[in-house]
Scaffold this motif. Structure first.
Motif, PDB file in Angstrom:
ATOM      1  N   GLY A 162       8.119  -9.624  -6.329  1.00 42.00           N
ATOM      2  CA  GLY A 162       7.010 -10.237  -7.054  1.00 42.00           C
ATOM      3  C   GLY A 162       6.459 -11.452  -6.331  1.00 42.00           C
ATOM      4  O   GLY A 162       5.655 -12.203  -6.867  1.00 42.00           O
ATOM      5  N   GLY A 222      10.425  -4.655  -5.223  1.00 38.84           N
ATOM      6  CA  GLY A 222       9.630  -5.853  -4.929  1.00 38.84           C
ATOM      7  C   GLY A 222      10.243  -7.112  -5.538  1.00 38.84           C
ATOM      8  O   GLY A 222      10.985  -7.046  -6.504  1.00 38.84           O
ATOM      9  N   SER A 249       0.840  -1.205   0.000  1.00 39.17           N
ATOM     10  CA  SER A 249       0.000   0.000   0.000  1.00 39.17           C
ATOM     11  C   SER A 249       0.876   1.257   0.000  1.00 39.17           C
ATOM     12  O   SER A 249       0.473   2.291  -0.523  1.00 39.17           O
ATOM     13  N   LEU A 309       2.557 -11.194  -2.574  1.00 35.97           N
ATOM     14  CA  LEU A 309       1.158 -11.630  -2.503  1.00 35.97           C
ATOM     15  C   LEU A 309       1.033 -13.154  -2.567  1.00 35.97           C
ATOM     16  O   LEU A 309       0.120 -13.726  -1.967  1.00 35.97           O
ATOM     17  N   VAL A 364       1.729  -6.257 -12.151  1.00 36.37           N
ATOM     18  CA  VAL A 364       0.914  -5.468 -13.069  1.00 36.37           C
ATOM     19  C   VAL A 364       1.843  -4.627 -13.942  1.00 36.37           C
ATOM     20  O   VAL A 364       1.774  -4.672 -15.170  1.00 36.37           O
TER      21      VAL A 364
HETATM   22  P1  ADP Z   1       5.784  -6.950  -5.785  1.00 35.51           P
HETATM   23  O1  ADP Z   1       7.073  -7.367  -5.211  1.00 35.51           O
HETATM   24  O2  ADP Z   1       5.853  -6.733  -7.268  1.00 35.51           O
HETATM   25  O3  ADP Z   1       5.142  -5.827  -5.048  1.00 35.51           O
HETATM   26  P2  ADP Z   1       3.505  -8.577  -4.903  1.00 35.51           P
HETATM   27  O4  ADP Z   1       3.268 -10.034  -5.039  1.00 35.51           O
HETATM   28  O5  ADP Z   1       3.515  -8.025  -3.523  1.00 35.51           O
HETATM   29  O6  ADP Z   1       4.869  -8.278  -5.651  1.00 35.51           O
HETATM   30  O7  ADP Z   1       2.409  -7.798  -5.743  1.00 35.51           O
HETATM   31  C1  ADP Z   1       2.149  -8.208  -7.082  1.00 35.51           C
HETATM   32  C2  ADP Z   1       1.670  -7.035  -7.926  1.00 35.51           C
HETATM   33  O8  ADP Z   1       0.368  -6.617  -7.475  1.00 35.51           O
HETATM   34  C3  ADP Z   1       2.543  -5.787  -7.795  1.00 35.51           C
HETATM   35  O9  ADP Z   1       3.636  -5.826  -8.694  1.00 35.51           O
HETATM   36  C4  ADP Z   1       1.551  -4.685  -8.129  1.00 35.51           C
HETATM   37  O10 ADP Z   1       1.467  -4.537  -9.536  1.00 35.51           O
HETATM   38  C5  ADP Z   1       0.212  -5.213  -7.624  1.00 35.51           C
HETATM   39  N1  ADP Z   1      -0.186  -4.649  -6.309  1.00 35.51           N
HETATM   40  C6  ADP Z   1      -0.032  -5.232  -5.100  1.00 35.51           C
HETATM   41  N2  ADP Z   1      -0.537  -4.480  -4.105  1.00 35.51           N
HETATM   42  C7  ADP Z   1      -1.034  -3.361  -4.690  1.00 35.51           C
HETATM   43  C8  ADP Z   1      -1.693  -2.173  -4.204  1.00 35.51           C
HETATM   44  N3  ADP Z   1      -1.941  -1.987  -2.895  1.00 35.51           N
HETATM   45  N4  ADP Z   1      -2.063  -1.239  -5.114  1.00 35.51           N
HETATM   46  C9  ADP Z   1      -1.809  -1.429  -6.436  1.00 35.51           C
HETATM   47  N5  ADP Z   1      -1.197  -2.510  -6.953  1.00 35.51           N
HETATM   48  C10 ADP Z   1      -0.806  -3.481  -6.106  1.00 35.51           C
END
Ligand code: ADP
Length: 266
Positions: A224, A222, A164, A227, A212
């Motif tokens: 990746g 990040g 966030s 999540l 994304v």
């Molecule tokens: P990353 O290391 O790329 O942040 P994550 O697995 O945490 O990997 O998130 C995967 C993707 O989800 C991110 O690259 C981003 O594009 C999108 N994303 C995650 N959380 C948010 C958020 N709070 N707002 C917008 N996009 C998000």
């Protein structure tokens, strides 16, 4: 006669055997694909920071070391690259453990409100740097005891909050709330007013290495994997995870937890 029956049984058996083997081979093929895919992604993720570190070290060795004005800066950048490598390797270690089911949850009763406060404190610098306010909205202003693996839930909260901040707009706000849900459950929500996520990406968000905006996320540091790790942890608890998002409005990630009173009853 008996011979034809035997022949029929034999043929059926052979067919069944062949079918089982085919299934086995298909499973192995899928696993092999998965493994190749994973290794490909891992080396790809590691390459960028490795080349960064190598670049700065080589520049220093090629003479920049003599230059008082740049050597410190280059060493700091190389050090940042190493930090990033460590961070990626830690996430990889975690996702590997999660995917082979080697998680070993250590459940205990704890106050989720207090844990959220701790995570807020740990992220204070990071959020202040981007001028994002972390706030708290609660139904009740008292402890909410849950029964879960505290360290893992801390990781879930951290990953949501870090995202966030990463994908939030500066001067934005992230709000965390804890609400009673049906029966013995609470739901924890992390809501931001950041850039939001296009609809078509939402079903794939929790896949490992899925992003994304590829370049955007990497430059934000990040792996990746955030999540994907979160989803594994929540599901290992037998709980649910949700995401809602709208472009230009923001995103809300939420997950359920078991209250600990219910644990004492049964
Ligand atoms: P990353 O290391 O790329 O942040 P994550 O697995 O945490 O990997 O998130 C995967 C993707 O989800 C991110 O690259 C981003 O594009 C999108 N994303 C995650 N959380 C948010 C958020 N709070 N707002 C917008 N996009 C998000």
């Amino acid at each position: 006669g008996p011979i034809t029956t035997d022949m029929k049984t034999l043929t059926e058996e052979i067919e069944k055997f062949a079918k089982d083997k085919r299934v086995e081979i298909d499973t192995l093929k899928i696993r092999e694909e998965y493994r190749k895919d994973f290794l490909g992604n891992v080396s790809h993720e590691l390459k960028t920071p490795l080349f960064t570190v190598q670049g700065y070290i080589e520049t220093l060795l090629d003479g920049a070391l003599e230059d008082k004005n740049v050597r410190r800066k280059y060493l700091q950048r190389a050090s940042k690259g190493v930090d990033r490598l460590i961070y990626i390797v830690k996430d990889l270690d975690m996702i590997t453990k999660l995917e082979v089911g080697d998680l070993n949850l250590k459940r205990e009763s704890f106050d989720i409100i207090e844990l959220i406060q701790n995570v807020f404190d740990l992220l204070e610098m990071k959020s202040a740097k981007k001028r994002i306010i972390l706030t708290f909205d609660m139904e009740y202003d008292k402890p909410v005891m849950v029964y879960a693996d505290k360290e893992k839930i801390e990781q879930v909260l951290t990953n949501f909050l870090v995202n966030s901040i990463k994908y939030g707009q500066s001067n934005g706000t992230t709000e965390v709330s804890v609400e009673n849900l049906i029966k013995n459950k609470v739901i924890v929500r992390v809501t931001d007013n950041g850039e939001g996520i296009p609809k078509q990406h939402i079903p794939r968000l929790f896949e490992r290495f899925y992003r994304v905006d590829k370049s955007g996320s990497r430059s934000e540091g990040g792996s990746g994997l955030g999540l994907a790790i979160v989803k594994h942890i929540v599901e290992a608890h037998g709980e649910k995870i949700y995401v809602e998002s709208e472009i230009g409005v923001g995103s809300e990630f939420s997950f359920t937890l078991e209250k600990s009173e219910s644990k004492k009853i049964d």
